[in-house]
Design an enzyme around this catalytic site. Sequence first.
Site, mmCIF file in Angstrom:
data_model
loop_
_atom_site.group_PDB
_atom_site.id
_atom_site.type_symbol
_atom_site.label_atom_id
_atom_site.label_comp_id
_atom_site.label_asym_id
_atom_site.label_seq_id
_atom_site.Cartn_x
_atom_site.Cartn_y
_atom_site.Cartn_z
ATOM 1 N N ARG A 54 0.584 -1.326 0.063
ATOM 2 C CA ARG A 54 0.147 0.097 -0.139
ATOM 3 C C ARG A 54 0.489 1.389 -0.020
ATOM 4 O O ARG A 54 0.990 2.740 -1.019
ATOM 5 C CB ARG A 54 -0.999 -0.185 0.884
ATOM 6 C CG ARG A 54 -2.443 -0.646 1.007
ATOM 7 C CD ARG A 54 -2.291 -1.022 2.118
ATOM 8 N NE ARG A 54 -1.900 -2.476 3.610
ATOM 9 C CZ ARG A 54 -1.629 -3.855 2.635
ATOM 10 N NH1 ARG A 54 -2.750 -3.643 1.746
ATOM 11 N NH2 ARG A 54 -0.731 -4.444 2.558
ATOM 12 N N THR A 55 1.811 1.134 0.943
ATOM 13 C CA THR A 55 2.441 2.787 1.701
ATOM 14 C C THR A 55 3.184 3.233 0.134
ATOM 15 O O THR A 55 3.127 4.527 -0.436
ATOM 16 C CB THR A 55 3.519 2.329 2.613
ATOM 17 O OG1 THR A 55 2.361 2.260 3.378
ATOM 18 C CG2 THR A 55 3.435 4.402 2.475
ATOM 19 N N LYS A 83 25.443 -3.280 0.375
ATOM 20 C CA LYS A 83 27.367 -2.791 -0.002
ATOM 21 C C LYS A 83 27.712 -2.481 1.400
ATOM 22 O O LYS A 83 28.804 -1.821 0.971
ATOM 23 C CB LYS A 83 27.390 -2.589 -1.468
ATOM 24 C CG LYS A 83 27.510 -2.955 -2.514
ATOM 25 C CD LYS A 83 27.786 -2.253 -3.400
ATOM 26 C CE LYS A 83 26.354 -2.272 -4.867
ATOM 27 N NZ LYS A 83 27.259 -1.622 -6.013
ATOM 28 N N ARG A 104 11.362 3.681 3.696
ATOM 29 C CA ARG A 104 10.494 3.096 4.936
ATOM 30 C C ARG A 104 12.187 1.954 4.806
ATOM 31 O O ARG A 104 12.652 1.819 4.397
ATOM 32 C CB ARG A 104 9.551 2.073 4.159
ATOM 33 C CG ARG A 104 8.865 1.187 5.831
ATOM 34 C CD ARG A 104 8.232 0.308 4.946
ATOM 35 N NE ARG A 104 6.952 0.818 4.911
ATOM 36 C CZ ARG A 104 5.599 0.146 5.146
ATOM 37 N NH1 ARG A 104 5.453 -1.097 4.403
ATOM 38 N NH2 ARG A 104 4.420 0.955 4.801
ATOM 39 N N HIS A 132 4.504 5.660 11.723
ATOM 40 C CA HIS A 132 3.712 4.989 10.181
ATOM 41 C C HIS A 132 3.109 6.997 9.757
ATOM 42 O O HIS A 132 2.117 6.499 10.301
ATOM 43 C CB HIS A 132 3.522 4.267 9.932
ATOM 44 C CG HIS A 132 2.907 4.142 8.258
ATOM 45 N ND1 HIS A 132 3.238 4.913 7.481
ATOM 46 C CD2 HIS A 132 3.228 2.824 8.058
ATOM 47 C CE1 HIS A 132 2.407 3.867 6.043
ATOM 48 N NE2 HIS A 132 2.209 2.800 6.727
#
Length: 307
Positions: A54-55, A83, A104, A132
């Site tokens: 969703r986000t 890396k 995120r 959030h």
Amino acid sequence: MSDIRHLIDISTLTVEEIDALIKTALDIIENPAKYSEKCRGKKLATLFYEPSTRTRLSFESAMLELGGSVIGFSEAQSSSASKGESVADTAKVISCFADIIAMRHPLEGAPMVAALNASIPVINAGDGGHNHPTQTLTDLLTIYREKGRLGHMTVGCCGDLKFGRTVHSLIAAMSRYEGVDFVLISPEELRVPENVRNDILKANNIPYRETESLLEAMPDLDILYMTRVQRERFISEADYVRLKDTYIMTPDKLMDAKETLSILHPLPRVNEISVAVDKDPRACYFRQVLNGKYIRMALILMLLGVK
Ligand code: CP
């Protein structure tokens, strides 16, 4: 001092700013064509070090519907994080390519580190079990559209209130509206963290009670905010298995609920809401998903300073 505006924590938005974002989102819903070129030539970078449906996709849809473009990665393994590149360096690099970042990350505070190093706005799209904020904006728009107000209601939060970052942000945001009280429904092990109880609820004299019984709480609720037990944040798989199905919402459990109840869930769901509940008009969670796109459009406009 930089005047770039980021969104890392919902509490950095004033109530007036949240109300303005909701007003813009409502206008976008009514007049989408008016907004379809607002971000022409602008780029959103979605930096997702943790899975999302969703986000990430609602951010990308939001930017595309504003006429802008999208770049980014959807897993840390496909970026130079694999890396060993730091979040700080990544933020400096992406600032050369994009106009705004949605990030995120599994580590709490990572989007804040990005904001301190970027020369473009950074939006926290979820950091560990912490916050959030754009889910909270989505939830607030949903509550406003369903109820016509954001104050004077009893909000029940049910499930994993310990690791559920969306609950922490929602409590912080709703606590600022008049006449809101909370019923916190969870097993003992998954109660809200002390900082939420002390720094938000107790510090602001917000009425709340804690219970393990969803059925006992049900008749009082105007909003029921269901959450999934967050498997990825448990140290012990055995504890997750023991707690994961503590609450399973089925149609019969709504017998004593108000006719005007609104059932929200940030999704994804696992078992905590039976699909049989989806037909109930009080189930708002798929309408909530769509609201996420509109409020993220409003947020992108605000942070980019687009009128
Ligand atoms: N609600 C939410 O954050 O969903 P995703 O994990 O799919 O982005």
